[in-house]
Design a protein around this motif. Structure first.
Motif, short mmCIF file in Angstrom:
data_model
loop_
_atom_site.label_atom_id
_atom_site.label_comp_id
_atom_site.label_asym_id
_atom_site.label_seq_id
_atom_site.Cartn_x
_atom_site.Cartn_y
_atom_site.Cartn_z
N GLU A 1 -7.94 0.75 -7.76
CA GLU A 1 -6.75 1.13 -6.99
C GLU A 1 -6.74 0.44 -5.64
O GLU A 1 -6.14 0.93 -4.69
CB GLU A 1 -6.71 2.65 -6.80
N GLU B 1 0.86 -1.19 0.00
CA GLU B 1 0.00 0.00 0.00
C GLU B 1 0.89 1.24 0.00
O GLU B 1 1.89 1.31 0.71
CB GLU B 1 -0.91 0.01 1.22
N ASP B 2 0.53 2.21 -0.80
CA ASP B 2 1.30 3.46 -0.89
C ASP B 2 0.34 4.62 -1.16
O ASP B 2 -0.34 4.65 -2.19
CB ASP B 2 2.33 3.36 -2.02
N ARG B 3 0.25 5.52 -0.20
CA ARG B 3 -0.58 6.73 -0.31
C ARG B 3 -2.03 6.41 -0.70
O ARG B 3 -2.61 7.00 -1.61
CB ARG B 3 0.05 7.70 -1.33
N GLY B 4 -2.56 5.43 -0.02
CA GLY B 4 -3.96 5.09 -0.21
C GLY B 4 -4.25 4.15 -1.36
O GLY B 4 -5.40 3.72 -1.54
N VAL B 5 -3.24 3.83 -2.16
CA VAL B 5 -3.42 2.89 -3.27
C VAL B 5 -2.81 1.56 -2.86
O VAL B 5 -1.65 1.50 -2.45
CB VAL B 5 -2.73 3.40 -4.55
N SER B 6 -3.58 0.49 -2.94
CA SER B 6 -3.10 -0.82 -2.51
C SER B 6 -3.08 -1.80 -3.68
O SER B 6 -3.82 -1.64 -4.66
CB SER B 6 -3.98 -1.38 -1.38
#
Length: 308
Positions: A246, A214-219
């Motif tokens: 996303e 997960e990165d900045r709300g995108v998994s």
């Protein structure tokens, strides 16, 4: 009591010496001189492996590597009823290789099962521990068995290639992958986790390590193209990122878009779309289908995207 430490090159030398005896005992050739030549290559390699200094970060002396390549070339040029793959087991203590047996990709159920049986026999020999025995006879037994198994598989590979090329088999999915899809769907259906966790379960059934990211709300679910089981390495090489929109960490009943896999290079740059799972399936069936499509893509394309 004293304990003698055996170096990797000494272990290679011992296996090569024993293998030379196996060649003299089991090899077939219309001209016996070729059998003697092959055995001589192996004996020379066994003598050079532990005695010469190793330079430039090599794990075996140059002389050993060169004469083993000559032995391999000879085995590939002539049918000794021995597979060149046995050489990989002889050098495994130093090079860490060991005659890997990936599925042949047969579309025929019978040929796929024949392939699986040979893989099972090979694994039985490896796990018996006889290759690492202090008893030369035990090592010789293991090398004879592995040579015979790999030779039979070399012959099977030729039959599979012919059968797969038949017009009626063109475009068919290899049987071992089709069977694995069923196992993956059952495993995914038993999973009590979120959408990404369900996909990870299905991928694992295909022997594909996968990690949630997960990165900045995108998994997403991350898979290394080289199937690395180390999460750090998976992030550092060519990789496939799989997501639903996303997302990959929503509750299972919130999964509303098919899984799509995207290839990224070692620097994280986008390369291409790898697959899109069909819509309208249950989550378990969709995860199994996504895992199948990724497995097919990896088998066909992984070598084109090596780790930098």
């Amino acid at each position: 009591m004293t304990t003698t430490t055996v170096t990797a090159t000494e272990a290679v030398a011992r296996r090569l010496r024993i293998l030379a005896g196996v060649v003299e005992d089991r090899a077939h050739h219309p001209d016996p001189a070729y059998i003697g030549r092959l055995a001589a290559h192996l004996r020379f390699a066994s003598l050079t492996a532990p005695t010469y200094p190793i330079e430039d970060g090599r794990r075996l002396p140059v002389e050993t590597v060169e004469v083993l390549q000559e032995a391999r070339d000879l085995m590939e040029a002539h049918d000794f009823h021995l597979s060149p793959a046995v050489l990989d087991y002889a050098v495994a203590p130093a090079l860490g290789q060991g005659g890997d047996m990936k599925p042949l990709g047969a579309v025929s159920e019978k040929l796929a099962r024949d392939d699986f049986e040979l893989q099972k026999r090979r694994n039985t020999v490896i796990h018996s521990g006889r290759l690492d025995s202090d008893d030369d006879e035990a090592v010789a037994w293991a090398l004879r068995a592995l040579t015979a198994i790999h030779y039979k598989r070399d012959q099977l590979a030729k039959v599979v290639a012919i059968d797969n090329a038949r017009p009626c088999n063109q475009g068919m999915i290899p049987f071992h992958l089709t069977a694995q899809r069923g196992y993956a769907e059952k495993a995914a259906a038993r999973a009590r986790t979120h959408e990404g966790g369900t996909l990870v379960v299905a991928l694992n059934e295909f022997g594909i390590p996968a990690f949630l990211h997960e990165d900045r709300g995108v998994s997403c679910v991350l898979v290394a193209v080289d199937r690395s089981a180390d999460e750090g390495e998976a992030h550092a090489g060519p990789r496939v990122l799989i997501s639903s929109g996303e997302h990959a960490m929503r509750a299972a009943d919130e999964h509303d878009e098919p899984w799509v896999g995207h290839l990224h290079d070692s620097d994280g740059g986008y390369v291409d779309e790898v697959f899109e799972a069909p819509s309208g399936l249950s989550l378990a069936a969709e995860c199994a289908e996504a895992a199948l499509r990724l497995a097919i893509w990896l088998d066909a394309n992984a070598d084109s995207h090596p780790r930098a």
